[in-house]
Design a protein around this motif. Structure first.
Motif, PDB file in Angstrom:
ATOM      1  N   ASP A 168       0.808  -1.221   0.000  1.00 32.90           N
ATOM      2  CA  ASP A 168       0.000   0.000   0.000  1.00 32.90           C
ATOM      3  C   ASP A 168       0.839   1.269   0.000  1.00 32.90           C
ATOM      4  N   THR A 169       2.148   1.116   0.204  1.00 23.22           N
ATOM      5  CA  THR A 169       3.050   2.253   0.040  1.00 23.22           C
ATOM      6  C   THR A 169       2.956   2.814  -1.370  1.00 23.22           C
ATOM      7  N   LEU A 170       2.613   1.945  -2.314  1.00 19.88           N
ATOM      8  CA  LEU A 170       2.546   2.361  -3.715  1.00 19.88           C
ATOM      9  C   LEU A 170       1.341   3.243  -4.029  1.00 19.88           C
ATOM     10  N   ILE A 171       0.320   3.229  -3.166  1.00 19.35           N
ATOM     11  CA  ILE A 171      -0.919   3.928  -3.503  1.00 19.35           C
ATOM     12  C   ILE A 171      -0.683   5.417  -3.716  1.00 19.35           C
ATOM     13  N   THR A 172      -0.006   6.067  -2.776  1.00 16.75           N
ATOM     14  CA  THR A 172       0.271   7.495  -2.922  1.00 16.75           C
ATOM     15  C   THR A 172       1.185   7.759  -4.106  1.00 16.75           C
ATOM     16  N   ILE A 173       2.174   6.887  -4.300  1.00 15.76           N
ATOM     17  CA  ILE A 173       3.112   7.069  -5.407  1.00 15.76           C
ATOM     18  C   ILE A 173       2.373   7.017  -6.738  1.00 15.76           C
ATOM     19  N   LEU A 174       1.464   6.047  -6.888  1.00 19.75           N
ATOM     20  CA  LEU A 174       0.784   5.845  -8.170  1.00 19.75           C
ATOM     21  C   LEU A 174      -0.354   6.833  -8.402  1.00 19.75           C
ATOM     22  N   SER A 175      -0.993   7.274  -7.320  1.00 21.60           N
ATOM     23  CA  SER A 175      -2.120   8.188  -7.500  1.00 21.60           C
ATOM     24  C   SER A 175      -1.673   9.653  -7.517  1.00 21.60           C
ATOM     25  N   GLU A 176      -0.812  10.026  -6.600  1.00 16.53           N
ATOM     26  CA  GLU A 176      -0.372  11.424  -6.496  1.00 16.53           C
ATOM     27  C   GLU A 176       0.918  11.703  -7.253  1.00 16.53           C
ATOM     28  N   LYS A 177       1.618  10.639  -7.640  1.00 19.56           N
ATOM     29  CA  LYS A 177       2.935  10.770  -8.294  1.00 19.56           C
ATOM     30  C   LYS A 177       3.882  11.596  -7.418  1.00 19.56           C
ATOM     31  N   LEU A 179       6.145  11.345  -3.516  1.00 22.21           N
ATOM     32  CA  LEU A 179       6.605  10.559  -2.381  1.00 22.21           C
ATOM     33  C   LEU A 179       7.030  11.507  -1.260  1.00 22.21           C
ATOM     34  N   PRO A 180       6.218  11.627  -0.217  1.00 21.25           N
ATOM     35  CA  PRO A 180       6.593  12.509   0.899  1.00 21.25           C
ATOM     36  C   PRO A 180       7.783  11.938   1.678  1.00 21.25           C
ATOM     37  N   ILE A 181       8.693  12.819   2.074  1.00 19.96           N
ATOM     38  CA  ILE A 181       9.796  12.444   2.976  1.00 19.96           C
ATOM     39  C   ILE A 181       9.582  13.269   4.237  1.00 19.96           C
ATOM     40  N   HIS A 182       8.798  12.719   5.161  1.00 17.35           N
ATOM     41  CA  HIS A 182       8.357  13.488   6.324  1.00 17.35           C
ATOM     42  C   HIS A 182       9.521  13.920   7.199  1.00 17.35           C
ATOM     43  N   GLU A 183      10.541  13.074   7.302  1.00 18.38           N
ATOM     44  CA  GLU A 183      11.665  13.401   8.178  1.00 18.38           C
ATOM     45  C   GLU A 183      12.417  14.654   7.728  1.00 18.38           C
ATOM     46  N   SER A 185      10.732  17.029   5.901  1.00 20.49           N
ATOM     47  CA  SER A 185       9.677  18.003   5.602  1.00 20.49           C
ATOM     48  C   SER A 185       9.686  18.408   4.127  1.00 20.49           C
ATOM     49  N   THR A 186       9.828  17.403   3.290  1.00 21.14           N
ATOM     50  CA  THR A 186       9.868  17.660   1.852  1.00 21.14           C
ATOM     51  C   THR A 186       9.188  16.513   1.121  1.00 21.14           C
ATOM     52  N   GLU A 187       9.193  16.566  -0.168  1.00 23.86           N
ATOM     53  CA  GLU A 187       8.613  15.509  -0.979  1.00 23.86           C
ATOM     54  C   GLU A 187       9.339  15.443  -2.313  1.00 23.86           C
ATOM     55  N   VAL A 188       9.231  14.296  -2.970  1.00 24.62           N
ATOM     56  CA  VAL A 188       9.773  14.128  -4.319  1.00 24.62           C
ATOM     57  C   VAL A 188       8.594  13.964  -5.260  1.00 24.62           C
ATOM     58  N   GLN A 189       8.513  14.833  -6.250  1.00 31.72           N
ATOM     59  CA  GLN A 189       7.463  14.740  -7.249  1.00 31.72           C
ATOM     60  C   GLN A 189       8.031  14.072  -8.501  1.00 31.72           C
ATOM     61  N   ALA A 190       7.287  13.108  -9.020  1.00 31.44           N
ATOM     62  CA  ALA A 190       7.770  12.338 -10.163  1.00 31.44           C
ATOM     63  C   ALA A 190       7.874  13.211 -11.406  1.00 31.44           C
ATOM     64  N   ARG A 191       8.952  13.004 -12.145  1.00 28.46           N
ATOM     65  CA  ARG A 191       9.119  13.681 -13.428  1.00 28.46           C
ATOM     66  C   ARG A 191       8.332  12.945 -14.501  1.00 28.46           C
ATOM     67  N   LYS A 192       8.036  13.637 -15.573  1.00 29.60           N
ATOM     68  CA  LYS A 192       7.348  13.001 -16.685  1.00 29.60           C
ATOM     69  C   LYS A 192       8.186  11.836 -17.215  1.00 29.60           C
ATOM     70  N   GLY A 193       7.512  10.755 -17.538  1.00 30.57           N
ATOM     71  CA  GLY A 193       8.189   9.529 -17.965  1.00 30.57           C
ATOM     72  C   GLY A 193       8.196   8.460 -16.895  1.00 30.57           C
ATOM     73  N   PHE A 194       7.928   8.872 -15.644  1.00 29.83           N
ATOM     74  CA  PHE A 194       7.910   7.889 -14.548  1.00 29.83           C
ATOM     75  C   PHE A 194       6.680   6.997 -14.652  1.00 29.83           C
ATOM     76  N   ASN A 195       6.883   5.715 -14.412  1.00 33.57           N
ATOM     77  CA  ASN A 195       5.788   4.775 -14.253  1.00 33.57           C
ATOM     78  C   ASN A 195       6.329   3.507 -13.606  1.00 33.57           C
ATOM     79  N   VAL A 196       5.428   2.564 -13.352  1.00 33.76           N
ATOM     80  CA  VAL A 196       5.795   1.328 -12.642  1.00 33.76           C
ATOM     81  C   VAL A 196       5.295   0.129 -13.436  1.00 33.76           C
TER      82      VAL A 196
END
Length: 361
Positions: A168-177, A179-183, A185-196
């Motif tokens: 279920d870790t994948l749910i946010t990655i696949l829906s929101e594209k 990945l939050p890095i809470h520790e 206080s930032t996030e990584v937003q997927a670049r165009k071309g990303f998929n799984v």
């Protein structure tokens, strides 16, 4: 740079010439950050001639429409799940799709019962974490995070073997594209071309089934076993030739008749009936996939090359066939013996294989 001493090169290295020729000939529209257009990706997977006469080899022999659906899926915001029985080239197709689309098939997560969230999200270098606290330098980037940052394809093998809470870790990655890095206080937003691209065996059904929320984020393509005997023989012949060259086996190219015998046995035992439909046979507990047929023939080549005259015959195949079929030493042995006595023994031109198999069963 790839080394000639490497046993198996990544797809983008092994078929670099074909990818380069396709790129030169590819005048079709490419999705953002793709190395090739969907047309060229399909051609790379399924093979065919280019306008300049260059011949692209087929990596997948089967229903071309399935490959088109898979490629089209990856051009959208949905991830791709390759599903089917073991040995139907799911990992092979996954690797070549990533190589053709992103030029990199190495961003791989191997799913197991011990796979944790760090494999799909990120981890920490604990020595640096203790010394510095949470920081970019202490962050261990996962293949998934790297794919998001670079706009590439991440591959997840055996998705249903991963525990549900980790899946279920994948749910946010696949829906929101994202990945939050809470520790941090930032996030990584997927670049165009990303998929799984994920793979799953139908024999794993019930181990860690995907939640409905995660299933909705995948488009599932079922890769079937080869439809016909001739198609499966072609696949085995092609892969055995490639492996023989890579392993430098001192044996002649196997006769098509020997490959046909192995494939015929596997198909009849899988389907529970002989190819002419005249005799019903019992099926063993194993899958007897195309991949296993390739291994049996490849093993026969090694036997012929190192302990024979270099020409593969029935005697070189007997032990490999028996090992592939007899997984349960009691029940499968009975199935194999019955098949040998009622089918193999009576088939014209198969007496040598019958005697060889009976000597090792």
């Amino acid at each position: 740079m790839s080394s000639p001493a490497v046993l198996r090169h990544h797809a983008e290295q092994q078929f670099a010439e074909e990818l380069a020729e396709l790129s030169k000939a590819d005048g079709m529209q490419r999705p953002p950050n793709w190395k090739l257009s969907p047309w060229a990706v399909r051609t790379y997977l399924c093979g065919g001639p280019l306008p300049n006469g260059f011949q692209v080899s087929a990596k997948y022999i089967g229903n071309v429409r399935l490959i088109e659906i898979a490629v089209a899926t990856l051009a959208t915001d949905r991830a791709l799940l390759l599903y089917g029985v073991p040995g139907t080239a799911k990992s092979w197709v996954s690797e070549h799709l990533a190589a053709a689309i992103a030029g990199d098939s190495t961003l791989l997560v191997q799913g197991t019962a011990g796979t944790d969230e760090g494999a799909l999200r990120y981890g920490w270098n604990y020595a640096r974490l203790l010394a510095e606290g949470p920081s970019e330098g202490a962050l261990v980037v996962s293949p998934m995070l790297r794919a998001m940052k670079d706009g590439k394809i991440a591959r997840v093998e055996e998705l249903t073997r991963i525990p549900n809470d980790v899946q279920d870790t994948l749910i946010t990655i696949l829906s929101e594209k994202t990945l939050p890095i809470h520790e941090l206080s930032t996030e990584v937003q997927a670049r165009k071309g990303f998929n799984v691209i994920a793979t799953s065996n139908n024999r794993d059904k019930g181990i860690n089934e995907l939640s409905s929320a995660l299933t909705r984020r995948f488009n599932t393509v079922v890769l079937p076993v080869p439809e016909t005997l001739e198609q499966e023989v072609e696949i085995v012949q092609k892969r055995v030739a490639e492996l023989g060259r890579a392993l430098e086996l001192p044996a002649e190219k196997p006769a098509i008749e020997e490959i046909r015998r192995v494939v015929t046995i596997f198909r009849e035992l899988r389907e529970g009936v002989t190819s002419d439909g005249a005799t019903k046979v019992k099926s063993p507990s194993g899958t007897l996939s195309t991949a296993e047929a390739i291994s049996v023939v490849n093993g026969g080549l090694a036997m012929a090359g190192y302990y024979g005259d270099g020409v593969m015959r029935g005697g070189d195949l007997a032990a490999g066939l028996t090992g592939a079929i007899v997984r349960d030493p009691v029940q499968d042995r009975l199935v194999w013996l019955e098949y040998l006595k009622t089918v193999v023994k009576e088939r014209e031109g198969w007496k040598d294989l019958y005697r060889a198999c009976m000597s090792v069963v």
